[in-house]
Design a protein around this motif. Structure first.
Motif, PDB file in Angstrom:
ATOM      1  N   PHE A 216     132.136  29.873 -38.986  1.00 17.89           N
ATOM      2  CA  PHE A 216     131.711  30.248 -40.330  1.00 17.89           C
ATOM      3  C   PHE A 216     132.929  30.737 -41.112  1.00 17.89           C
ATOM      4  O   PHE A 216     133.971  31.057 -40.532  1.00 17.89           O
ATOM      5  CB  PHE A 216     130.650  31.358 -40.251  1.00 17.89           C
ATOM      6  CG  PHE A 216     129.592  31.266 -41.320  1.00 17.89           C
ATOM      7  CD1 PHE A 216     128.629  30.280 -41.268  1.00 17.89           C
ATOM      8  CD2 PHE A 216     129.557  32.167 -42.367  1.00 17.89           C
ATOM      9  CE1 PHE A 216     127.652  30.188 -42.250  1.00 17.89           C
ATOM     10  CE2 PHE A 216     128.589  32.087 -43.355  1.00 17.89           C
ATOM     11  CZ  PHE A 216     127.630  31.100 -43.295  1.00 17.89           C
ATOM     12  N   ILE A 217     132.813  30.802 -42.429  1.00 24.80           N
ATOM     13  CA  ILE A 217     133.938  31.225 -43.259  1.00 24.80           C
ATOM     14  C   ILE A 217     133.635  32.583 -43.893  1.00 24.80           C
ATOM     15  O   ILE A 217     132.479  33.022 -43.953  1.00 24.80           O
ATOM     16  CB  ILE A 217     134.243  30.190 -44.367  1.00 24.80           C
ATOM     17  CG1 ILE A 217     133.050  30.036 -45.321  1.00 24.80           C
ATOM     18  CG2 ILE A 217     134.641  28.858 -43.768  1.00 24.80           C
ATOM     19  CD1 ILE A 217     133.351  29.217 -46.557  1.00 24.80           C
ATOM     20  N   GLU A 218     134.670  33.222 -44.355  1.00 22.19           N
ATOM     21  CA  GLU A 218     134.489  34.445 -45.126  1.00 22.19           C
ATOM     22  C   GLU A 218     133.915  34.099 -46.506  1.00 22.19           C
ATOM     23  O   GLU A 218     134.108  32.990 -47.018  1.00 22.19           O
ATOM     24  CB  GLU A 218     135.834  35.159 -45.304  1.00 22.19           C
ATOM     25  CG  GLU A 218     136.443  35.676 -44.005  1.00 22.19           C
ATOM     26  CD  GLU A 218     135.650  36.814 -43.395  1.00 22.19           C
ATOM     27  OE1 GLU A 218     134.990  37.553 -44.169  1.00 22.19           O
ATOM     28  OE2 GLU A 218     135.666  36.949 -42.154  1.00 22.19           O
ATOM     29  N   LYS A 219     133.224  35.043 -47.076  1.00 25.28           N
ATOM     30  CA  LYS A 219     132.632  34.818 -48.386  1.00 25.28           C
ATOM     31  C   LYS A 219     133.733  34.579 -49.425  1.00 25.28           C
ATOM     32  O   LYS A 219     134.662  35.381 -49.543  1.00 25.28           O
ATOM     33  CB  LYS A 219     131.792  36.033 -48.786  1.00 25.28           C
ATOM     34  CG  LYS A 219     131.105  35.908 -50.132  1.00 25.28           C
ATOM     35  CD  LYS A 219     130.282  37.152 -50.429  1.00 25.28           C
ATOM     36  CE  LYS A 219     129.652  37.075 -51.821  1.00 25.28           C
ATOM     37  NZ  LYS A 219     128.837  38.278 -52.128  1.00 25.28           N
ATOM     38  N   PRO A 220     133.664  33.458 -50.166  1.00 27.06           N
ATOM     39  CA  PRO A 220     134.682  33.191 -51.191  1.00 27.06           C
ATOM     40  C   PRO A 220     134.641  34.250 -52.294  1.00 27.06           C
ATOM     41  O   PRO A 220     133.653  34.980 -52.460  1.00 27.06           O
ATOM     42  CB  PRO A 220     134.294  31.810 -51.732  1.00 27.06           C
ATOM     43  CG  PRO A 220     133.412  31.218 -50.691  1.00 27.06           C
ATOM     44  CD  PRO A 220     132.692  32.357 -50.050  1.00 27.06           C
ATOM     45  N   ILE A 237     136.179  25.816 -53.537  1.00 28.86           N
ATOM     46  CA  ILE A 237     135.529  26.695 -52.567  1.00 28.86           C
ATOM     47  C   ILE A 237     134.870  27.800 -53.367  1.00 28.86           C
ATOM     48  O   ILE A 237     135.550  28.584 -54.046  1.00 28.86           O
ATOM     49  CB  ILE A 237     136.536  27.278 -51.567  1.00 28.86           C
ATOM     50  CG1 ILE A 237     137.264  26.158 -50.828  1.00 28.86           C
ATOM     51  CG2 ILE A 237     135.836  28.195 -50.568  1.00 28.86           C
ATOM     52  CD1 ILE A 237     138.372  26.654 -49.906  1.00 28.86           C
ATOM     53  N   THR A 253     133.572  23.057 -50.792  1.00 26.38           N
ATOM     54  CA  THR A 253     132.999  23.978 -49.819  1.00 26.38           C
ATOM     55  C   THR A 253     132.065  24.924 -50.556  1.00 26.38           C
ATOM     56  O   THR A 253     132.494  25.676 -51.451  1.00 26.38           O
ATOM     57  CB  THR A 253     134.101  24.778 -49.110  1.00 26.38           C
ATOM     58  OG1 THR A 253     134.950  23.866 -48.410  1.00 26.38           O
ATOM     59  CG2 THR A 253     133.502  25.760 -48.122  1.00 26.38           C
ATOM     60  N   TYR A 255     129.236  27.974 -50.404  1.00 27.19           N
ATOM     61  CA  TYR A 255     128.821  29.120 -49.599  1.00 27.19           C
ATOM     62  C   TYR A 255     127.533  29.689 -50.184  1.00 27.19           C
ATOM     63  O   TYR A 255     127.507  30.139 -51.337  1.00 27.19           O
ATOM     64  CB  TYR A 255     129.923  30.180 -49.597  1.00 27.19           C
ATOM     65  CG  TYR A 255     129.633  31.424 -48.794  1.00 27.19           C
ATOM     66  CD1 TYR A 255     130.086  31.546 -47.485  1.00 27.19           C
ATOM     67  CD2 TYR A 255     128.927  32.494 -49.356  1.00 27.19           C
ATOM     68  CE1 TYR A 255     129.838  32.696 -46.748  1.00 27.19           C
ATOM     69  CE2 TYR A 255     128.670  33.643 -48.629  1.00 27.19           C
ATOM     70  CZ  TYR A 255     129.122  33.740 -47.328  1.00 27.19           C
ATOM     71  OH  TYR A 255     128.888  34.883 -46.604  1.00 27.19           O
ATOM     72  N   LYS A 276     131.362  20.666 -47.339  1.00 24.96           N
ATOM     73  CA  LYS A 276     131.023  21.611 -46.275  1.00 24.96           C
ATOM     74  C   LYS A 276     130.094  22.662 -46.870  1.00 24.96           C
ATOM     75  O   LYS A 276     130.395  23.244 -47.912  1.00 24.96           O
ATOM     76  CB  LYS A 276     132.280  22.270 -45.721  1.00 24.96           C
ATOM     77  CG  LYS A 276     133.211  21.314 -44.996  1.00 24.96           C
ATOM     78  CD  LYS A 276     134.439  22.050 -44.452  1.00 24.96           C
ATOM     79  CE  LYS A 276     135.371  21.094 -43.736  1.00 24.96           C
ATOM     80  NZ  LYS A 276     136.583  21.792 -43.212  1.00 24.96           N
ATOM     81  N   TYR A 278     127.964  26.166 -46.074  1.00 26.32           N
ATOM     82  CA  TYR A 278     127.771  27.320 -45.202  1.00 26.32           C
ATOM     83  C   TYR A 278     126.594  28.131 -45.731  1.00 26.32           C
ATOM     84  O   TYR A 278     126.567  28.507 -46.912  1.00 26.32           O
ATOM     85  CB  TYR A 278     129.028  28.184 -45.158  1.00 26.32           C
ATOM     86  CG  TYR A 278     130.203  27.487 -44.497  1.00 26.32           C
ATOM     87  CD1 TYR A 278     130.478  27.669 -43.151  1.00 26.32           C
ATOM     88  CD2 TYR A 278     131.032  26.639 -45.230  1.00 26.32           C
ATOM     89  CE1 TYR A 278     131.547  27.035 -42.536  1.00 26.32           C
ATOM     90  CE2 TYR A 278     132.098  25.990 -44.636  1.00 26.32           C
ATOM     91  CZ  TYR A 278     132.352  26.194 -43.285  1.00 26.32           C
ATOM     92  OH  TYR A 278     133.407  25.560 -42.686  1.00 26.32           O
ATOM     93  N   TYR A 298     126.666  24.309 -41.776  1.00 25.20           N
ATOM     94  CA  TYR A 298     126.781  25.431 -40.844  1.00 25.20           C
ATOM     95  C   TYR A 298     125.747  26.464 -41.277  1.00 25.20           C
ATOM     96  O   TYR A 298     125.906  27.133 -42.305  1.00 25.20           O
ATOM     97  CB  TYR A 298     128.185  26.023 -40.862  1.00 25.20           C
ATOM     98  CG  TYR A 298     129.257  25.006 -40.489  1.00 25.20           C
ATOM     99  CD1 TYR A 298     129.621  24.807 -39.162  1.00 25.20           C
ATOM    100  CD2 TYR A 298     129.886  24.238 -41.469  1.00 25.20           C
ATOM    101  CE1 TYR A 298     130.582  23.875 -38.809  1.00 25.20           C
ATOM    102  CE2 TYR A 298     130.847  23.301 -41.129  1.00 25.20           C
ATOM    103  CZ  TYR A 298     131.190  23.121 -39.807  1.00 25.20           C
ATOM    104  OH  TYR A 298     132.141  22.200 -39.469  1.00 25.20           O
TER     105      TYR A 298
END
Length: 454
Positions: A216-220, A237, A253, A255, A276, A278, A298
């Motif tokens: 997972f990614i950090e919150k943009p 992103i 990307t 989120y 992508k 998330y 994800y």
């Protein structure tokens, strides 16, 4: 004047005699040179004939070893293939993987040994010289067959002698060539020499047992500024709020810090090619993901009540929760991994080298799921094997005891012992995530190497 002419009357005879002697001497020299050249050419021809005889011997002995190699190789591979299939078809076999690995190693060693024995038999049978004509023959000298079990190689080496022996015994000639033939036997199973390291090289599944490792990614920092036409710039992103407002987001990307939801049965996938996505919570709503290409999902929650999930192509879907599709699910050259259950109400088709990994149960609702085209499905929970079919190039891995007897299908049904799965779930999932021990095609045989030294 008359007196001078009379004194020169004997000169003409002397000149004629001198010319006769000179011509005879030069002719003799030329004749001697010609005879010498003829003999030299004869010796060259004789030597050439002995080389030709040796070369014919090389071709003959080489073909003897090659003609023996191919049938033995094919027989040993067939023995392994038949043995492998018998293991896979044995419902009482608790460790099919380990048994197939041991069989592969055994048959490879047997192939090396049988080739060496057969080559030694050929050497013993070929003791006598072979006559090409009355004055031309070839034979071998000091032929040996060697093998190395650790490197799985077999070689034959020795000397081939070509002889020119005229009937009158004049000008006998002999030539010797060195012949080496190398046979390297490849692994019957890729990675056979390091089986303990075979595993999840293609997909990291550590998050199935440790959710902190979920990719997972950090919150943009920036929100998605969606224009009125709903088309986001490419390669951004951003934090997305409402998927209904996004009409295009190629290679971006997105989120979602809450749920993804859509109020109608529209289609999402064509608008977000290569993106992508998330999702912190769930994906909800009766809508479609049809025709997805190079899409990655994800999801930390579950996928609930999708209408259709068709032609999911060259894409990935990873979820910590369950995955539930109301209608049809069609996966093409893609990867689906869910830590929960997978429930496809109408149909499930896994095609074209796709991978589906389900930590929970596979719910087929009385419909027959199809696994084809070299695809793999791994199920950690209960599965109705009678409702899963496929072709011989595809595999279903399951925990023994979690499934009823399989249906009459060409699909390979591979049980994993519950004790091993309980100790380490990757024992099951590595078959789908990495190089599978059951995904065995005939190896790329290495052509024999023939080396001739003059």
């Amino acid at each position: 004047m008359r007196k001078t002419m009379e004194n020169e009357k004997g000169y003409a005879l002397l000149v004629v005699l001198f010319l006769i002697v000179f011509i005879m001497t030069v002719s003799a020299l030329f004749m001697r040179g010609s005879l010498s050249n003829a003999k030299q050419e004869q010796r060259v021809d004789q030597n050439h004939l002995s080389v030709v005889a040796a070369e014919m011997g090389v071709d003959y002995y080489k073909s003897q070893f090659l003609n023996a190699y191919y049938p033995i190789r094919d027989d040993k591979w067939k023995e392994f293939s038949d043995g492998k299939q018998a293991i896979l078809n044995d419902p009482n076999e608790k460790d099919p993987q380990g048994k197939i690995e041991r069989l592969a190693s055994q048959k490879r060693i047997e192939l090396v040994g049988k080739l060496r024995n057969e080559f030694e038999n050929i050497i013993q049978k070929e003791l006598s010289p072979h006559k090409i004509q009355d004055y031309l023959e070839f034979s071998y000298h000091d032929f040996k067959s060697n093998s190395a079990t650790d490197s799985h190689e077999v070689s034959v080496s020795g000397k081939v002698i070509g002889v020119y022996n005229p009937v009158n015994g004049d000008g006998e000639s002999e030539n010797v060539l060195s012949l080496n033939v190398f046979f390297e036997i490849p692994e019957f199973i890729s990675g056979e020499s390091n089986l303990s390291n075979r595993g999840t090289n293609s997909i990291d599944l550590s998050w199935i047992t440790n959710t902190d490792k979920f990719p997972f990614i950090e919150k943009p920092s920036l929100p998605c500024n969606t224009p009125n036409n709903g088309k986001l710039p490419s390669n951004v992103i951003c934090i997305a709020e409402d998927i209904d407002k996004i009409k295009k987001a190629n290679n971006s990307t997105l989120y979602f810090e809450h749920n993804i939801s859509k109020n109608n049965k529209g289609n999402v996938a064509p608008h977000i090619v290569g993106a992508k996505i998330y999702v912190q919570n769930n994906v909800e709503g009766s809508f479609n993901i049809n025709g997805a290409t190079n899409l990655q999902f994800y999801v930390k929650g579950s996928l609930n009540e999708y209408h259709n999930f068709k032609d999911f192509s060259k894409s990935k879907y990873f979820a910590l929760g369950n995955m539930k599709v109301q209608q049809h699910m069609d996966i093409n050259n893609s990867i689906i991994v869910t830590r929960g259950d997978l429930d496809s109400k109408q149909s499930l088709e896994v095609n074209n080298k796709s991978i589906v990994i389900i930590n929970g149960k596979l719910v087929s609702n009385g419909k027959v799921a199809k696994v084809t085209g070299g695809s793999k499905v791994c199920v950690g929970g209960p599965v109705n094997l009678n409702e899963v079919s496929g072709d011989s190039s595809s595999y279903l891995y399951y925990v023994q005891g979690n499934g009823n007897p399989p249906r009459n299908s060409n699909l390979n049904y591979i049980p994993i012992s519950p004790e091993a799965f309980s100790k380490d779930p990757n024992v099951l999932f590595e078959n789908c995530a990495g190089a599978s021990i059951k995904d065995i095609d005939e190896p790329t045989w290495i052509n024999p190497v023939v080396d001739v030294t003059y």
